[in-house]
Structures are given as C-alpha cells and as structure tokens.
Design a protein around this motif. Structure first.
Motif, PDB file in Angstrom:
ATOM      1  N   SER A 134      31.871  44.538  38.022  1.00  0.00           N
ATOM      2  CA  SER A 134      33.148  43.986  38.488  1.00  0.00           C
ATOM      3  C   SER A 134      33.978  45.020  39.224  1.00  0.00           C
ATOM      4  O   SER A 134      33.819  46.228  39.029  1.00  0.00           O
ATOM      5  N   ASP A 135      34.895  44.531  40.065  1.00  0.00           N
ATOM      6  CA  ASP A 135      35.865  45.422  40.690  1.00  0.00           C
ATOM      7  C   ASP A 135      37.090  45.524  39.788  1.00  0.00           C
ATOM      8  O   ASP A 135      37.105  44.981  38.667  1.00  0.00           O
ATOM      9  N   ASP A 136      38.129  46.198  40.249  1.00  0.00           N
ATOM     10  CA  ASP A 136      39.309  46.428  39.413  1.00  0.00           C
ATOM     11  C   ASP A 136      40.075  45.144  39.105  1.00  0.00           C
ATOM     12  O   ASP A 136      40.878  45.109  38.167  1.00  0.00           O
ATOM     13  N   ASP A 137      39.827  44.096  39.877  1.00  0.00           N
ATOM     14  CA  ASP A 137      40.490  42.818  39.645  1.00  0.00           C
ATOM     15  C   ASP A 137      39.647  41.856  38.825  1.00  0.00           C
ATOM     16  O   ASP A 137      40.033  40.702  38.620  1.00  0.00           O
ATOM     17  N   GLY A 138      38.484  42.325  38.369  1.00  0.00           N
ATOM     18  CA  GLY A 138      37.620  41.491  37.549  1.00  0.00           C
ATOM     19  C   GLY A 138      36.676  40.592  38.325  1.00  0.00           C
ATOM     20  O   GLY A 138      36.006  39.740  37.740  1.00  0.00           O
ATOM     21  N   ASN A 139      36.602  40.783  39.645  1.00  0.00           N
ATOM     22  CA  ASN A 139      35.690  39.974  40.457  1.00  0.00           C
ATOM     23  C   ASN A 139      34.259  40.499  40.331  1.00  0.00           C
ATOM     24  O   ASN A 139      34.024  41.701  40.442  1.00  0.00           O
ATOM     25  N   ILE A 140      33.303  39.593  40.094  1.00  0.00           N
ATOM     26  CA  ILE A 140      31.900  39.969  39.989  1.00  0.00           C
ATOM     27  C   ILE A 140      31.368  40.283  41.382  1.00  0.00           C
ATOM     28  O   ILE A 140      31.490  39.474  42.301  1.00  0.00           O
ATOM     29  N   LEU A 141      30.745  41.459  41.544  1.00  0.00           N
ATOM     30  CA  LEU A 141      30.332  41.936  42.863  1.00  0.00           C
ATOM     31  C   LEU A 141      28.844  41.768  43.135  1.00  0.00           C
ATOM     32  O   LEU A 141      28.340  42.298  44.125  1.00  0.00           O
ATOM     33  N   VAL A 142      28.124  41.053  42.261  1.00  0.00           N
ATOM     34  CA  VAL A 142      26.690  40.835  42.501  1.00  0.00           C
ATOM     35  C   VAL A 142      26.425  39.336  42.640  1.00  0.00           C
ATOM     36  O   VAL A 142      27.201  38.504  42.184  1.00  0.00           O
TER      37      VAL A 142
END
Length: 213
Positions: A134-142
């Motif tokens: 995840s990024d710092d905002d909690g978004n899944i990046l895969v």
C-alpha cells in the motif's frame, strides 16, 4: 524483483512467499533484475525486496508510467511464513530465542522483523501484505496477488495474462523448500496464535487462511 518494459510487468519480491521461485521463472522475460540493497545506486535503485511504494516513486523520477505496468506480488499463509522467517534468521544460532518472544518483538510495518538496514528481507518479512503493497493513503499498488499455495495452478495463468508463451517443457519452479522436524503448529502458543490472527487479519480473511493444525 523483476521488471519487463516489453511485457509491461513488475514483480515484487515479498520475502518468504515463494518469491525467489517466481523471480527465477520471470528472469528470461525481464529487462531489469534486482541487486542486493547494499549495491543500490542512483542508476540502479531496484533491490531484491523493494516495495511497490518505493518503485512508484522511482518510476515517477525516471519518467515511467507506473500505472501502465501489471504489478504482481506473492503471499503465503502468515503462520507458515513467520516460522520460515524465524528459522532463516536464527539458522546459525546455537540457541534460538523462543519463537513467541521473537514474534512479539516484530512489527507489521516500520522496523518489521528488525535486523540491519540492508537486511530488507528480514525487515519486510514480517510486514502484513497490506502494509507492504500500500501507499501512505492505504491504496493497494498491485494488480495481482498470487498465493504460494496455488503456484501450480496460478503461475501458468499469470504467464498467459502477461502474453508470454511458455515452452512445452515448462515446470513451476519451487526453490528453498526445506523440511522441518517440527510441525508449524508446534511453534505457536495460544497467545502467539491470537497475535498472528490480530496482526494479519486482512490477508487471513481475504485469502481464507487457516491455522495449520
């Protein structure tokens, strides 16, 4: 990790999840291979267990479109994974610290499994999957999460998704498979068992993992 600019994929090597096996299978189709953390340079910043958040920042600096790549990571039952990491960390110690005591000292982010700064396999080895991808905002990046337990079925499907035609003699690689005298369940007390359920709730529920009785 592995990067292919031709087939537009990025594979993230999540420690102790079968990542070394998939790295080997992806090597013939990759333009960028990873290097040890201690050998990182500005020209070659991609080290073995680099996180998606780090790669996204590097891609932005290099002018690559991170969103244009199919991003892959592996996962493993956290009960098994933590035992595997514990045994790897202390494999040369004449006397290992108690598993429960070690587990309690670890984190699912930040310092993770501890160790020196360059020991990213150890640091990221106790990260929850959600924190790792995840990024710092909690978004899944895969885009794709592959379970180690389903390698035989999911790896050929992955290559098909990547538009890679496999040779007729292709076999799923399984590296670093070690037998143990103790069963996974024997490492855990009720207290440490509950701790894992609490810390890794997201992936346990999402992938229907069970405690290995």
């Amino acid at each position: 990790m592995r990067i292919s600019h031709k087939n537009k994929f990025i594979f993230f090597s999540n420690p102790k999840t079968g990542s070394e096996s998939l790295r080997e299978m992806l090597t013939p189709y990759s333009d960028v291979l990873d290097i040890p953390y201690r050998k990182v340079t500005k020209e070659m910043p991609f080290y073995s267990h680099i996180s998606p958040k780090e790669v996204k920042c590097i891609f932005e600096e290099m002018g690559y479109d991170f969103d244009d790549y199919y991003k892959i990571v592996c996962i493993r039952n956290p009960f098994n994974r933590l035992v595997s990491l514990y045994e790897m960390i202390f494999r040369k110690w004449p006397v290992k610290p108690p598993f429960d005591l070690w587990l309690k000292s670890t984190k699912t982010k930040g310092k993770g499994g501890g160790g020196k700064n360059h020991d990213r396999w150890r640091m990221y080895g106790t990260y929850s999957l959600k924190n790792y991808v995840s990024d710092d905002d909690g978004n899944i990046l895969v885009d794709k999460i592959i379970c180690l337990e389903n390698f035989n079925e999911d790896i050929p499907k992955l290559f098909k998704t990547l538009n890679i035609e496999l040779p007729s003699d292709f076999k799923v690689v399984k590296k670093n498979v070690r037998s143990r005298k103790r069963k996974i369940a024997d490492y855990y007390s009720e207290k440490s068992k509950k701790l894992v359920y609490k810390r890794y709730q997201w992936e346990i529920e999402k992938f229907n993992y069970q405690f290995p009785e």
